[in-house]
Structure formats: C-alpha cells, structure tokens
Design a protein around this motif. Structure first.
Motif, PDB file in Angstrom:
ATOM      1  N   ASP A  20       0.807  -1.229   0.000  1.00  0.00           N
ATOM      2  CA  ASP A  20       0.000   0.000   0.000  1.00  0.00           C
ATOM      3  C   ASP A  20       0.833   1.268   0.000  1.00  0.00           C
ATOM      4  O   ASP A  20       0.322   2.367   0.286  1.00  0.00           O
ATOM      5  CB  ASP A  20      -0.983   0.043   1.183  1.00  0.00           C
ATOM      6  CG  ASP A  20      -2.053  -1.027   1.055  1.00  0.00           C
ATOM      7  OD1 ASP A  20      -2.428  -1.355  -0.098  1.00  0.00           O
ATOM      8  OD2 ASP A  20      -2.534  -1.528   2.090  1.00  0.00           O
ATOM      9  N   THR A  21       2.138   1.150  -0.312  1.00  0.00           N
ATOM     10  CA  THR A  21       2.965   2.348  -0.478  1.00  0.00           C
ATOM     11  C   THR A  21       2.597   3.024  -1.801  1.00  0.00           C
ATOM     12  O   THR A  21       2.478   2.370  -2.837  1.00  0.00           O
ATOM     13  CB  THR A  21       4.448   1.987  -0.500  1.00  0.00           C
ATOM     14  OG1 THR A  21       4.771   1.332   0.736  1.00  0.00           O
ATOM     15  CG2 THR A  21       5.318   3.227  -0.667  1.00  0.00           C
ATOM     16  N   GLU A  22       2.395   4.357  -1.763  1.00  0.00           N
ATOM     17  CA  GLU A  22       2.015   5.113  -2.949  1.00  0.00           C
ATOM     18  C   GLU A  22       3.242   5.841  -3.507  1.00  0.00           C
ATOM     19  O   GLU A  22       4.043   6.413  -2.753  1.00  0.00           O
ATOM     20  CB  GLU A  22       0.905   6.111  -2.618  1.00  0.00           C
ATOM     21  CG  GLU A  22      -0.373   5.448  -2.166  1.00  0.00           C
ATOM     22  CD  GLU A  22      -1.478   6.456  -1.886  1.00  0.00           C
ATOM     23  OE1 GLU A  22      -1.197   7.685  -1.959  1.00  0.00           O
ATOM     24  OE2 GLU A  22      -2.617   6.035  -1.584  1.00  0.00           O
ATOM     25  N   TYR A  23       3.386   5.839  -4.854  1.00  0.00           N
ATOM     26  CA  TYR A  23       4.525   6.458  -5.527  1.00  0.00           C
ATOM     27  C   TYR A  23       4.026   7.473  -6.529  1.00  0.00           C
ATOM     28  O   TYR A  23       3.077   7.207  -7.281  1.00  0.00           O
ATOM     29  CB  TYR A  23       5.356   5.406  -6.263  1.00  0.00           C
ATOM     30  CG  TYR A  23       5.940   4.337  -5.354  1.00  0.00           C
ATOM     31  CD1 TYR A  23       7.177   4.525  -4.755  1.00  0.00           C
ATOM     32  CD2 TYR A  23       5.242   3.167  -5.118  1.00  0.00           C
ATOM     33  CE1 TYR A  23       7.703   3.533  -3.928  1.00  0.00           C
ATOM     34  CE2 TYR A  23       5.761   2.176  -4.304  1.00  0.00           C
ATOM     35  CZ  TYR A  23       6.989   2.365  -3.695  1.00  0.00           C
ATOM     36  OH  TYR A  23       7.506   1.404  -2.884  1.00  0.00           O
ATOM     37  N   PHE A  24       4.684   8.658  -6.538  1.00  0.00           N
ATOM     38  CA  PHE A  24       4.412   9.685  -7.548  1.00  0.00           C
ATOM     39  C   PHE A  24       5.771  10.168  -8.072  1.00  0.00           C
ATOM     40  O   PHE A  24       6.572  10.727  -7.327  1.00  0.00           O
ATOM     41  CB  PHE A  24       3.638  10.852  -6.951  1.00  0.00           C
ATOM     42  CG  PHE A  24       3.412  11.979  -7.932  1.00  0.00           C
ATOM     43  CD1 PHE A  24       2.459  11.874  -8.939  1.00  0.00           C
ATOM     44  CD2 PHE A  24       4.178  13.152  -7.863  1.00  0.00           C
ATOM     45  CE1 PHE A  24       2.258  12.908  -9.820  1.00  0.00           C
ATOM     46  CE2 PHE A  24       3.985  14.179  -8.762  1.00  0.00           C
ATOM     47  CZ  PHE A  24       3.012  14.059  -9.752  1.00  0.00           C
ATOM     48  N   LYS A  25       6.009   9.892  -9.379  1.00  0.00           N
ATOM     49  CA  LYS A  25       7.290  10.246  -9.974  1.00  0.00           C
ATOM     50  C   LYS A  25       7.043  11.018 -11.260  1.00  0.00           C
ATOM     51  O   LYS A  25       6.115  10.729 -12.013  1.00  0.00           O
ATOM     52  CB  LYS A  25       8.091   8.985 -10.311  1.00  0.00           C
ATOM     53  CG  LYS A  25       8.371   8.071  -9.122  1.00  0.00           C
ATOM     54  CD  LYS A  25       9.352   8.694  -8.142  1.00  0.00           C
ATOM     55  CE  LYS A  25       9.694   7.730  -7.010  1.00  0.00           C
ATOM     56  NZ  LYS A  25      10.665   8.310  -6.073  1.00  0.00           N
ATOM     57  N   LYS A  26       7.966  12.025 -11.501  1.00  0.00           N
ATOM     58  CA  LYS A  26       7.946  12.732 -12.774  1.00  0.00           C
ATOM     59  C   LYS A  26       9.376  13.079 -13.151  1.00  0.00           C
ATOM     60  O   LYS A  26      10.243  13.229 -12.290  1.00  0.00           O
ATOM     61  CB  LYS A  26       7.071  13.965 -12.715  1.00  0.00           C
ATOM     62  CG  LYS A  26       7.483  14.999 -11.676  1.00  0.00           C
ATOM     63  CD  LYS A  26       6.486  16.158 -11.691  1.00  0.00           C
ATOM     64  CE  LYS A  26       6.870  17.219 -10.634  1.00  0.00           C
ATOM     65  NZ  LYS A  26       5.941  18.357 -10.653  1.00  0.00           N
ATOM     66  N   GLY A  27       9.595  13.132 -14.436  1.00  0.00           N
ATOM     67  CA  GLY A  27      10.941  13.405 -14.901  1.00  0.00           C
ATOM     68  C   GLY A  27      11.035  13.272 -16.404  1.00  0.00           C
ATOM     69  O   GLY A  27      10.015  13.238 -17.102  1.00  0.00           O
ATOM     70  N   GLY A  28      12.288  13.188 -16.913  1.00  0.00           N
ATOM     71  CA  GLY A  28      12.501  13.109 -18.346  1.00  0.00           C
ATOM     72  C   GLY A  28      13.141  11.795 -18.749  1.00  0.00           C
ATOM     73  O   GLY A  28      13.852  11.162 -17.975  1.00  0.00           O
ATOM     74  N   VAL A  29      12.905  11.406 -19.978  1.00  0.00           N
ATOM     75  CA  VAL A  29      13.490  10.198 -20.531  1.00  0.00           C
ATOM     76  C   VAL A  29      13.946  10.510 -21.955  1.00  0.00           C
ATOM     77  O   VAL A  29      13.262  11.215 -22.698  1.00  0.00           O
ATOM     78  CB  VAL A  29      12.489   9.030 -20.512  1.00  0.00           C
ATOM     79  CG1 VAL A  29      11.242   9.339 -21.302  1.00  0.00           C
ATOM     80  CG2 VAL A  29      13.148   7.755 -21.051  1.00  0.00           C
ATOM     81  N   SER A  30      15.138  10.014 -22.296  1.00  0.00           N
ATOM     82  CA  SER A  30      15.681  10.251 -23.642  1.00  0.00           C
ATOM     83  C   SER A  30      15.300   9.094 -24.552  1.00  0.00           C
ATOM     84  O   SER A  30      15.467   7.920 -24.194  1.00  0.00           O
ATOM     85  CB  SER A  30      17.207  10.389 -23.574  1.00  0.00           C
ATOM     86  OG  SER A  30      17.567  11.502 -22.812  1.00  0.00           O
ATOM     87  N   LEU A  31      14.796   9.464 -25.741  1.00  0.00           N
ATOM     88  CA  LEU A  31      14.422   8.458 -26.750  1.00  0.00           C
ATOM     89  C   LEU A  31      15.486   8.504 -27.829  1.00  0.00           C
ATOM     90  O   LEU A  31      15.713   9.563 -28.451  1.00  0.00           O
ATOM     91  CB  LEU A  31      13.032   8.749 -27.310  1.00  0.00           C
ATOM     92  CG  LEU A  31      12.440   7.730 -28.290  1.00  0.00           C
ATOM     93  CD1 LEU A  31      10.926   7.789 -28.240  1.00  0.00           C
ATOM     94  CD2 LEU A  31      12.906   7.977 -29.730  1.00  0.00           C
TER      95      LEU A  31
END
Length: 625
Positions: A612-623
């Motif tokens: 029940d641990t909640e995760y919120f992540k944001k960031g960039g990814v290179s394609l």
C-alpha cells in the motif's frame, strides 16, 4: 319544372316568393309558405315534375305562422332539395288538397355529409293499397312480413324517397288519420321499404297509430336505402302456452292432462316417438309410454293473415327399474344397506323412491377391504452432511407417503427408500403411512443428526513477510475432542491444539485449514492468508525503440507493485501517450500510432505497492532510435 296550381293559390305563392326574396337574407333561395297551398300535378314516370329548392341548408323551406303545404299526391310529383353536403333535418311540408289541417310533413334528417340531392313525393292509395292516382313503379302491397294480406295491415299512403348520392338519414313520416284503415289502427305502426321486387321486413320501433287528425311515425334511424316506403301494422294472430305439472313414472295409469291457455284448434305432437299423447287434447298416458324425455309441440296452422304458430314444452316419463351396483368399505367401517348398517361382505337390496317419485330397486354387492399396514424402520445416528436414507415396510396396497407432522398435513415425499434433507444438527421425527383405499395408521421414526461446526479466526490475515499469524479454532457444538491445523496448505498437520501461530517467510497466498471432531463427526473450515514483500520502484532515463528487442519499451521496473499509471508529454506539455497496468509501457509512438522523433520526453508515474505504499514520480526520458 311543370307546376299546376289554382289561381288563388298561385297569387298567394307569388306573393310569398316576393316576400322571401325581399326578407330572407340567410338563405337566398328559400321557399316561404305563409298560408299558400302549392300543388304539383301531371308528373309521369317518363316526365316527372320537380319543385326545386336550391338551398343546401335546412332553412331552404320556411313555413310561417300562416301555414300552407305542398300537394304532391303522385309518385312523380317530386320536391327536389339540393342539399349538397349539408346535414340536418330537411322538413318537406307535404299536405293534401286545400284543407290547411291536412298537413303531413315528412322529415329527412341527413346525418352524413355526402354530396346529394333529395327527391321526395307522397300519394294516397285506396283501401286495397293499389298505388294511384297515376301508374307507378311500385307494386300493390300484396305480400307483407308475417301475413299474405296487406289490405288489413298497410296504411293508405305511399312515399317515394330518392337521393342522388350515398347518404344516411333518419326518416320520420306523418299521415292523415283517415288513411289508417288497418284492422288494428291503434296498434304499433312501423315502416316498410320497396326493394324493387317485394316489400322488405318492417323496421321499428314505430309509434301507436291514430284514426283522426294527423299521425307521426319515426324516426327510423340510420337508413341508407331510399325508394318507395309504406307504413304498416302488425297482425294480431293466435298464440298459446302449454305445460305439464310434473314428471311421471312409467307405471302411472292415470291420464295426465296438459295445462293449456290460448288459441284453440291446434294439434299436439311429440318427439321422439314413444309418448302416448292425444293429438287433440294433449292428454298423456304414462303407463302406455316408453320412459324418456319428450318435446311436446302444439301447432296452430297458418291462415291468409297469420303465419303458422308453434309452442313447445317437455315431459319426462321416468322408469321404475332394478339397478345393480358395487361398493366397498374398509375393515372396521360400516355402510347403510338393506335398512341397517352392514360391516360384512354380501349382496343387499334396497327399495327406494327417487327424486322423481318412482320406485327403484338397488342391488348392492358389498366388498370389505383390509386396512393397509406400515412400519417405519429405525435409523442409526448420523453426522450432518451424511446421506439420509429412511425406509418403511408396508402391506403394498397403497403409496408410502412421508410427512413432517403427525397430522399428515404436509407431504415431504413418497416411496421407500426416501432421502429427506435437514437444516442442521439436531433430532428430527419423520411420519409415514400407506395411502390407498384403506389407509394405514401413521408410524414414525426418530433421526438423530450429530456433528460439529468448525470455526476459525486468524490475525492478521495479510501483511509483509516475515508475517506472523495467530490462529484460534473452536466448534459451534460442545464436546470437541480434537483439532488438526494445516497452516500453509501443504497437506501436513502443523498443530493439534485449539490455538496456534505460524510465520510466513515466503511471499504468496496460503489456504489455512482447521479440522475439528467430537469423536464421531468432524467439520473442516478454511481461511486465506496473503503474505507479500515490501514494494520498490525503478524508472529508466533512456530507451531505444528501434525494434532490435533490446530496451524497446519505456516501462516502470519494480517489485511488489499493485498498480502503475503512466502519462508521456512532449517538451510543449502536449500529451502523447498513457497506459494503465504493471506490465504497461511506452513504445515511442503517439496514441494514434505515429512514431515520435528522437529527443527528450517527460513522464508522470503514479503507482501503488502491494504494501500500500504510494509512488508519484515525474521526470525526463531520452528516446534514441
């Protein structure tokens, strides 16, 4: 138009026409009568005479206080009213000669709006009802409904009614009382229609006739056929009623007189053949008749005036006889035969008087049937859930029937063996008898249903490994003698105490089992334990969706994750793609399926772990392709 008038009447008529032209504005073509007598004459079949009223509404002819009428008195001296599609009561002010009192109006109440002209004429006849004063296309009234003689039953006046189109109307006639020369002039007067070959049956309900002044008959509602009509009465013909006081026995020798009232001179007949009846008096001799029910008919023959008359009644001649019958009783019962109550088999004779008053010998063959017998077999105690098999031994003469109550009001099954169901542990009584001609007495069997009901509780039932769970076991019925636990579902017994604990060190879902017993019966119950590890999440910063099978999908790595939601944006914040699922990811295409160019893109990740641990992540990814 050919019109012939006396000079005096002509002057009055012309004056009235002038008044009508000057004073009537609602109906520009109104014919106004104010004391004038308008005479039509000289009409023939080849050259009819018409007085035309060219006004569509019912005000086309106005009869003022001074009176007046139109003298037709010939089939072919017509008043034609051009009614068009108008509806309402079109009153034709017919009259006879110059006497103002001889006013006999005719009313054509038009009820449908069909486009039609109305042509109407009327003329008197002699007492033989021969149409005159000129030859017409109407035959003399020589054949009427119910009688062959029209001289006595037809009034001495005809009407001819014609329309140029289909329409429906209610007709009301009037006549001079002196024209009612019928044999019963004050009887009900009805109307009859000439169909071109004969006179149709009378229509009603009609009105009582008059012999002086003016009589009115109608309205005759809903008429659609328009040609010559007459008025007629109904002949008074003889009638009668007959009946017999009662029914009779075939040994009665006394003559039976029929009850009679009405017209004499008729004859009696009976159907079917077999009744001894006098054809003149209707007297019956029962002893000379064959038993049965007969229809007796009294017939008065027809005359030139009246049709044949018949009336019927029924009479029954009952037979005196000996009747055999067979009956049976159950052993111990009795039946009234031969004047006393009988309990033994034999042949008994009774002489009775039936409902019709006739002797009847009844010979009864009596049979005494034995009573059925049944015994319910005992049943040993069983555990709840085991099959229940009840049996009973019977005499075999009826149907073995099982009940839930000693009164036998609630049937729960039939036959032997019988397998009822019970709701739970307890003591039950089942009742049985043999149902037949002579049912058996009720028997019963007691069934003891033992057993226990296992109860299990665990705390906690879910958590991260290592997970320690405390178990508690019990039974809903006392007398528990043993407990058997399998905590991890491997088929091995882990504990034999009522309470225990177990440590789950491996992630998984486990089914824990408890078996309780009282030494005879047992019960098993289960509970589910969910053991899981701590969750973790890992998001890469580059992927190469070039189809080489290596790093082609941008996805979230982690352990013990329950849900993952991801959204991809370009550098301008436009949403390109999203997914929902732990196994989901981005393949470098838009939602529409188009490939995006190499570059840096941005993500937002929401995830929830099994713990029940909640995760919120944001960031960039290179394609990079």
């Amino acid at each position: 138009m050919k019109i012939h008038k006396h000079k005096y009447w002509t002057r009055v008529f012309l004056f009235l026409l002038f008044v009508s032209c000057c004073a009537i504005t609602r109906a520009q073509n109104t014919l106004v009568l104010n004391g004038a007598i308008t005479v039509l004459n000289a009409g023939t079949a080849g050259s009819p005479v018409y007085l035309v009223v060219n006004e569509t509404n019912t005000l086309g002819i106005a009869r003022l206080a001074g009176g007046g009428h139109i003298h037709s008195e010939n089939q072919y001296n017509f008043v034609r009213w051009v009614s068009g599609t108008g509806t309402g009561s079109y009153v034709i002010p017919f009259g006879v000669g110059g006497n103002p009192a001889d006013y006999i109006p005719f009313t054509f109440n038009k009820t449908t709006a069909g486009n039609s002209d109305l042509d109407m004429s009327t003329w008197a006849t002699n007492v033989q009802n021969i149409p005159h004063a000129a030859t017409t296309n109407v035959g003399p009234v020589t054949s009427m409904t119910g009688t062959a003689d029209s001289v006595l039953y037809a009034l001495d006046r005809f009407w001819d009614i014609q329309t140029s189109g289909a329409t429906t109307a209610d007709l009301t006639f009037s006549y001079l009382g002196v024209e009612n020369t019928t044999s019963n002039p004050t009887d009900t007067v009805k109307a009859q229609h000439w169909n071109g070959a004969a006179w149709d049956p009378q229509v009603g309900p009609g009105n009582l006739g008059v012999v002086a002044g003016v009589g009115t008959v109608g309205p005759f509602v809903g008429q659609t056929t328009f040609s010559p009509w007459i008025l007629s009465t109904i002949p008074v013909c003889p009638t009668a009623t007959i009946s017999f006081p009662t029914n009779y026995c075939d040994n009665d020798t006394t003559p039976v007189l029929i009850t009679f009232s009405g017209g004499l001179g008729g004859l009696y007949t009976a159907s079917p053949v077999g009744l001894a009846i006098d054809s003149l008096t209707g007297t019956v001799i029962p002893a000379n008749s064959t038993p049965g029910t007969y229809t007796v008919t009294y017939t008065i023959d027809s005359t030139a005036v009246c049709a044949i008359f018949t009336t019927v009644t029924n009479i029954t001649i009952n037979a005196t006889s000996t009747s055999p019958q067979a009956t049976s009783i159950c052993q111990g019962d009795s039946i009234l035969l031969g004047g006393i109550f009988q309990t033994t088999a034999g042949i008994y004779t009774d002489t009775l008087v039936n409902a019709n008053g006739c002797d009847s010998m009844i010979v009864t063959t009596l049979t005494v049937d034995p009573l059925n017998s049944i015994t319910a077999n005992p049943n040993p105690p069983i555990c709840f859930g085991d099959p229940i098999v009840l049996t009973a031994a019977s005499s075999g003469n009826g149907v073995i029937t099982w009940y839930s109550d000693p009164n036998g009001t609630t049937v729960i099954g039939t036959g032997s063996p019988f397998s009822p169901t019970v709701p739970g542990i307890g003591t039950y009584v089942f009742y049985v008898n043999e149902v037949g001609a002579c049912p058996s007495a009720m028997d019963s069997v007691v069934l003891i249903v033992g057993g226990v009901q296992a109860i299990i509780t665990a705390n906690p039932i879910t958590g991260t490994i290592p997970l320690t769970v405390t178990f508690n076991g019990a039974g809903s019925v006392g007398g528990i003698t043993g407990y058997s636990w399998d905590f991890d579902g491997d088929g091995n017994i882990d504990d034999t105490l009522s309470n225990g604990s177990f440590v789950y060190t491996t992630i998984g879902t486990y089914t824990a089992m408890l078996i309780v017993t009282d030494g005879t019966c047992s019960d098993t119950v289960y509970i589910t334990i969910d053991a899981f590890g701590e969750s973790a999440i890992l998001i890469p910063n580059v992927f190469t969706p070039n189809g080489d099978g290596q790093n082609d999908l941008f996805t979230v790595d982690g352990v013990n994750l329950k849900t993952v939601e991801g959204v991809i944006f370009n550098r301008w914040g436009q949403k390109l793609f999203d997914w929902n699922g732990v196994k989901g990811g981005w393949d470098g295409r838009t939602t529409a399926g188009s490939e995006v160019p190499d570059g840096t893109y941005f993500y937002i990740i929401n995830a929830v772990g099994e713990d029940d641990t909640e995760y919120f992540k944001k960031g960039g990814v290179s394609l990079i392709r």
